[in-house]
Design a protein around this motif. Structure first.
Motif, PDB file in Angstrom:
ATOM      1  N   VAL A 240       0.848  -1.188   0.000  1.00 57.65           N
ATOM      2  CA  VAL A 240       0.000   0.000   0.000  1.00 57.65           C
ATOM      3  C   VAL A 240       0.888   1.245   0.000  1.00 57.65           C
ATOM      4  O   VAL A 240       2.090   1.173   0.261  1.00 57.65           O
ATOM      5  CB  VAL A 240      -0.938   0.035   1.226  1.00 57.65           C
ATOM      6  CG1 VAL A 240      -1.867  -1.176   1.246  1.00 57.65           C
ATOM      7  CG2 VAL A 240      -0.138   0.115   2.519  1.00 57.65           C
ATOM      8  N   ARG A 241       0.277   2.387  -0.272  1.00 53.39           N
ATOM      9  CA  ARG A 241       0.935   3.699  -0.131  1.00 53.39           C
ATOM     10  C   ARG A 241       0.044   4.515   0.797  1.00 53.39           C
ATOM     11  O   ARG A 241      -0.946   5.111   0.368  1.00 53.39           O
ATOM     12  CB  ARG A 241       1.104   4.378  -1.487  1.00 53.39           C
ATOM     13  CG  ARG A 241       2.065   3.652  -2.432  1.00 53.39           C
ATOM     14  CD  ARG A 241       2.190   4.363  -3.764  1.00 53.39           C
ATOM     15  NE  ARG A 241       2.840   5.666  -3.653  1.00 53.39           N
ATOM     16  CZ  ARG A 241       2.203   6.834  -3.724  1.00 53.39           C
ATOM     17  NH1 ARG A 241       0.887   6.859  -3.900  1.00 53.39           N
ATOM     18  NH2 ARG A 241       2.863   7.964  -3.621  1.00 53.39           N
ATOM     19  N   ALA A 242       0.384   4.507   2.056  1.00 53.82           N
ATOM     20  CA  ALA A 242      -0.472   5.140   3.058  1.00 53.82           C
ATOM     21  C   ALA A 242      -0.136   6.619   3.231  1.00 53.82           C
ATOM     22  O   ALA A 242       0.966   7.070   2.894  1.00 53.82           O
ATOM     23  CB  ALA A 242      -0.330   4.413   4.396  1.00 53.82           C
ATOM     24  N   SER A 258      -4.934   4.037   3.765  1.00 51.51           N
ATOM     25  CA  SER A 258      -4.598   3.618   2.403  1.00 51.51           C
ATOM     26  C   SER A 258      -5.873   3.165   1.705  1.00 51.51           C
ATOM     27  O   SER A 258      -6.836   2.744   2.358  1.00 51.51           O
ATOM     28  CB  SER A 258      -3.565   2.481   2.417  1.00 51.51           C
ATOM     29  OG  SER A 258      -4.098   1.320   3.022  1.00 51.51           O
ATOM     30  N   THR A 260      -7.064   0.795  -1.692  1.00 51.29           N
ATOM     31  CA  THR A 260      -6.649  -0.125  -2.762  1.00 51.29           C
ATOM     32  C   THR A 260      -7.887  -0.592  -3.520  1.00 51.29           C
ATOM     33  O   THR A 260      -8.855  -1.076  -2.903  1.00 51.29           O
ATOM     34  CB  THR A 260      -5.930  -1.352  -2.175  1.00 51.29           C
ATOM     35  OG1 THR A 260      -4.812  -0.912  -1.393  1.00 51.29           O
ATOM     36  CG2 THR A 260      -5.452  -2.272  -3.296  1.00 51.29           C
ATOM     37  N   HIS A 378      -3.005  12.585  -3.113  1.00 53.65           N
ATOM     38  CA  HIS A 378      -3.944  11.523  -2.745  1.00 53.65           C
ATOM     39  C   HIS A 378      -5.391  11.959  -2.949  1.00 53.65           C
ATOM     40  O   HIS A 378      -6.281  11.572  -2.180  1.00 53.65           O
ATOM     41  CB  HIS A 378      -3.703  11.065  -1.304  1.00 53.65           C
ATOM     42  CG  HIS A 378      -2.375  10.403  -1.108  1.00 53.65           C
ATOM     43  ND1 HIS A 378      -2.163   9.066  -1.338  1.00 53.65           N
ATOM     44  CD2 HIS A 378      -1.181  10.920  -0.722  1.00 53.65           C
ATOM     45  CE1 HIS A 378      -0.892   8.771  -1.078  1.00 53.65           C
ATOM     46  NE2 HIS A 378      -0.272   9.886  -0.715  1.00 53.65           N
ATOM     47  N   ASP A 381      -7.841   8.989  -3.448  1.00 50.57           N
ATOM     48  CA  ASP A 381      -8.031   8.231  -2.208  1.00 50.57           C
ATOM     49  C   ASP A 381      -8.909   9.000  -1.234  1.00 50.57           C
ATOM     50  O   ASP A 381      -9.792   8.418  -0.573  1.00 50.57           O
ATOM     51  CB  ASP A 381      -6.672   7.959  -1.553  1.00 50.57           C
ATOM     52  CG  ASP A 381      -5.801   7.035  -2.388  1.00 50.57           C
ATOM     53  OD1 ASP A 381      -6.357   6.339  -3.265  1.00 50.57           O
ATOM     54  OD2 ASP A 381      -4.575   7.011  -2.159  1.00 50.57           O
TER      55      ASP A 381
END
Length: 686
Positions: A240-242, A258, A260, A378, A381
């Motif tokens: 993941v890229r939190a 994160s 996904t 982000h 997200d």
């Protein structure tokens, strides 16, 4: 005939008017008549007159050399008349005998009384020790008087410097320094604190408030013992890229997120919490430090951390590295944002960014999220999290309604404090902004989900509950800390366990240990969890945390009030706008300063008024004001519906339980606290 006698510990002389057996009727020089028993008579004489005898006797007493008299007396018990014959060299005359008796009686250091008119000279060693003590007291009295003069002149005596704080808050009341400080304060008709401030013993009112708190809760100082940073076990890195969302001043970054997108179109949201519990063990050195402090102490411009900086740095979710974390994954159906499944696991989480409210609040608005405008990190997200957060909030509101409660207020105003070089900035911002709501709802979801996990596994934890528990409405709606799951009606959840701030709250660290045991061992968790069911130590932690957290919150509120007063000085704000909270309680519009205005006319809640601030005091934290005019008697209550803020300025309005639970009036404090807000019946009724 005249008598020299003792009455009620005093020596007197008078003329005999009559005698009946063993008693005399005596008239004193003042004309007063008294009855004297023969056993109290020390001398009978015809001349001089009683008044003259007393005058002459005092003169004789003043002329007697005590040291010589002590040498003449010897070591045997004696009567004053016997000693008189030897001292004067002849049978003492009445005024001489009386004077000798007055001198003997007035020198208890030299002569011990053995009966009426009878004495014994003090032993030589005892006399020397007593005289030394008297001389010491005389010298101390001189020094004390000098200290008083210096303090009154605004100078701090040198001996005060190392003990200035102790003299104010933990004094030795027998010390000459304390007595001098008290005497100076009395003579100046002020308080010891103000005397010490004027003399420079305490640098400023700010330092005074800090010193008082530290003396009570950190008497050994705020430093940490030498402590090695415990290392976590080997962990798998999550794909993941939190990112985190915090105030610009935050250093203890506890939570990150994160998003996904799965192959089937569903979405998996990760809630990642810093995991010091992977390395700190119950009973080890780091645990001992955390348990002693129980929470980070926040105040504008400063803080006292629960854990050492090195340990915080090792486990904070810092940008650009993979951090040990306890992750809660929720798989969502984006058609209706239902939670299809959850999973908890310990892992390394790559932190792509630490986003800050100060940079994004103007960009991430409900309007920009609705039309997709704006560019910021982000963005996609955050849009997903915003959709889910709204659904989570709606579900909680429905649960609140099922509990018989009204919806939460979302129109409150928050204030963030920033202090730099003793200059304070107080930034006004409205609650309920999208980033606030995202963090709030996801934290509540995590705390509720993990509370259920512990309950399902049969593992005790530290829960916060609000709801029916007997007693009246107010008692039922007080927030309680329990070791078993119970509804939190104010939040609209079936259970709620603080678990998302383990770097700054000990309860969250304890719960993290228990959650890790559940995640790693399932139904066998009760056998390996650090705290077993009905563990007495867990109850002790709850009790200690409650007390410490409330004390820290009170201190933070006091310091926020101090900085509000400092802001008034900075801005030279003598005329200000305020709104009525209730009856005589008002809050300023521009800063969260709550003041009482005794005798103010009755005005509706939410009325806006103009005040003249006559004076304010940074020591007592008092404000004197008067009502100048009523600006708008028909004002709404949006701005004053809820006067509450979180326990620390660092996390501002992004702390989950704070944002959702805030609602009650601050009750005269500069800002509310998470602790008192959460448990207020008023907030629920609104």
């Amino acid at each position: 005939m005249n008598l020299f006698f003792e009455e009620s510990g005093e020596f007197k002389a008078g003329a005999v008017l009559a005698q009946q057996g063993e008693a005399f009727q005596v008239e004193l020089a003042t004309g007063k008549r008294t009855k004297v028993k023969s056993r109290d008579v020390l001398l009978q004489f015809t001349a001089p007159e009683p008044a003259q005898l007393m005058q002459d006797a005092k003169t004789v007493a003043e002329e007697i050399d005590l040291d010589f008299l002590w040498e003449v007396a010897g070591q045997d018990e004696f009567g004053f008349n016997e000693l008189g014959a030897e001292y004067f060299g002849h049978e003492p005359r009445p005024h001489e005998a009386a004077g000798l008796l007055l001198r003997l009686h007035g020198a208890p250091v030299y002569f011990y009384r053995k009966g009426r008119g009878r004495y014994k000279a003090a032993p030589e060693e005892s006399l020397k020790a007593a005289l030394a003590g008297i001389e010491k007291k005389k010298q101390q009295a001189l020094v004390q008087a000098q200290y008083v003069d210096e303090l009154k002149a605004g100078r701090l005596p040198e001996s005060f410097r190392p003990i200035a704080v102790q003299l104010l808050f933990r004094p030795d009341k027998n010390s000459i320094e304390y007595k001098a400080l008290e005497a100076a304060a009395n003579e100046m008709q002020t308080t010891p604190q103000r005397v010490m401030l004027a003399a420079g013993g305490i640098a400023s009112p700010r330092q005074l408030h800090m010193a008082k708190f530290l003396q009570e809760y950190f008497p050994k100082g705020t430093g940490f013992p030498a402590l090695s940073v415990p290392q976590p076990p080997a962990l798998t890195e999550a794909p993941v890229r939190a990112f985190s969302i915090d105030d610009v001043t935050t250093t203890e970054i506890d939570d990150a997120f994160s998003v996904t997108t799965l192959e089937d179109g569903k979405v998996r949201v990760g809630i990642h919490i810093a995991a010091p519990g992977l390395a700190i063990r119950r009973g080890d050195a780091a645990d001992a430090v955390a348990r002693q402090r129980l929470s980070t102490v926040y105040m504008p411009g400063d803080k006292i951390t629960m854990l050492p900086d090195a340990l915080v740095d090792a486990y904070t979710l810092g940008e650009g590295r993979s951090c040990p974390a306890l992750s809660l994954y929720a798989t969502l159906d984006t058609a209706d944002w239902r939670v299809l499944a959850t999973e908890t696991r310990a892992e390394l989480v790559p932190i792509a960014a630490n986003l800050r409210h100060n940079d994004l609040d103007q960009l991430v608005t409900e309007e920009s999220l609705a039309d997709g405008s704006g560019e910021y990190p982000h963005k996609a997200d955050i849009a997903v999290l915003w959709q889910w957060a709204q659904v989570l909030e709606k579900g909680r509101m429905e649960k609140r309604a099922a509990f018989g409660l009204k919806p939460e207020q979302t129109n409150r105003v928050d204030f963030n404090f920033y202090v730099e070089d003793d200059v304070v900035s107080i930034v006004r911002r409205k609650r309920g902004a999208p980033l606030d709501k995202i963090v709030a709802e996801l934290m509540i979801f995590a705390n509720s989900s993990w509370g259920k996990l512990m309950h399902d596994c049969g593992v005790p934890g530290i829960y916060r509950a609000q709801g029916a528990s007997g007693g009246g409405w107010g008692a039922r709606m007080q927030v309680r800390m329990l070791t078993h799951a119970a509804p939190h009606q104010g939040l609209g959840v079936d259970q709620y366990a603080w678990s998302t701030s383990p770097l700054r709250r000990y309860t969250d660290l304890v719960n993290q240990w228990q959650i890790l045991a559940c995640a790693q061992n399932g139904v066998t968790a009760p056998l390996v969890a650090p705290f077993k069911p009905k563990d007495a130590d867990l109850f002790a932690i709850v009790s200690a945390f409650d007390a410490a957290y409330a004390a820290y919150a009170d201190f933070q509120s006091g310091m926020e009030r101090f900085w509000c007063l400092r802001w008034l000085t900075q801005e030279n704000a003598h005329f200000v706008e305020a709104v009525v909270l209730k009856e005589e309680i008002l809050r300023l519009v521009d800063i969260p300063l709550v003041i009482r205005l005794p005798g103010m006319q009755q005005l509706p809640r939410g009325t806006q008024v103009r005040l003249e601030l006559i004076r304010w005091d940074e020591v007592d934290l008092n404000v004197e004001a008067r009502l100048v005019e009523v600006v708008n008697a028909q004002a709404g209550t949006a701005d004053v519906a809820d006067e509450a803020e979180p326990i620390d300025d660092e996390i501002a309005t992004t702390d989950a339980e704070t944002d959702a639970e805030a609602g009650a009036e601050a009750g005269g404090q500069a800002a509310g606290t998470e602790a008192n807000v959460e448990g207020s019946a008023e907030s629920v009724q609104q």
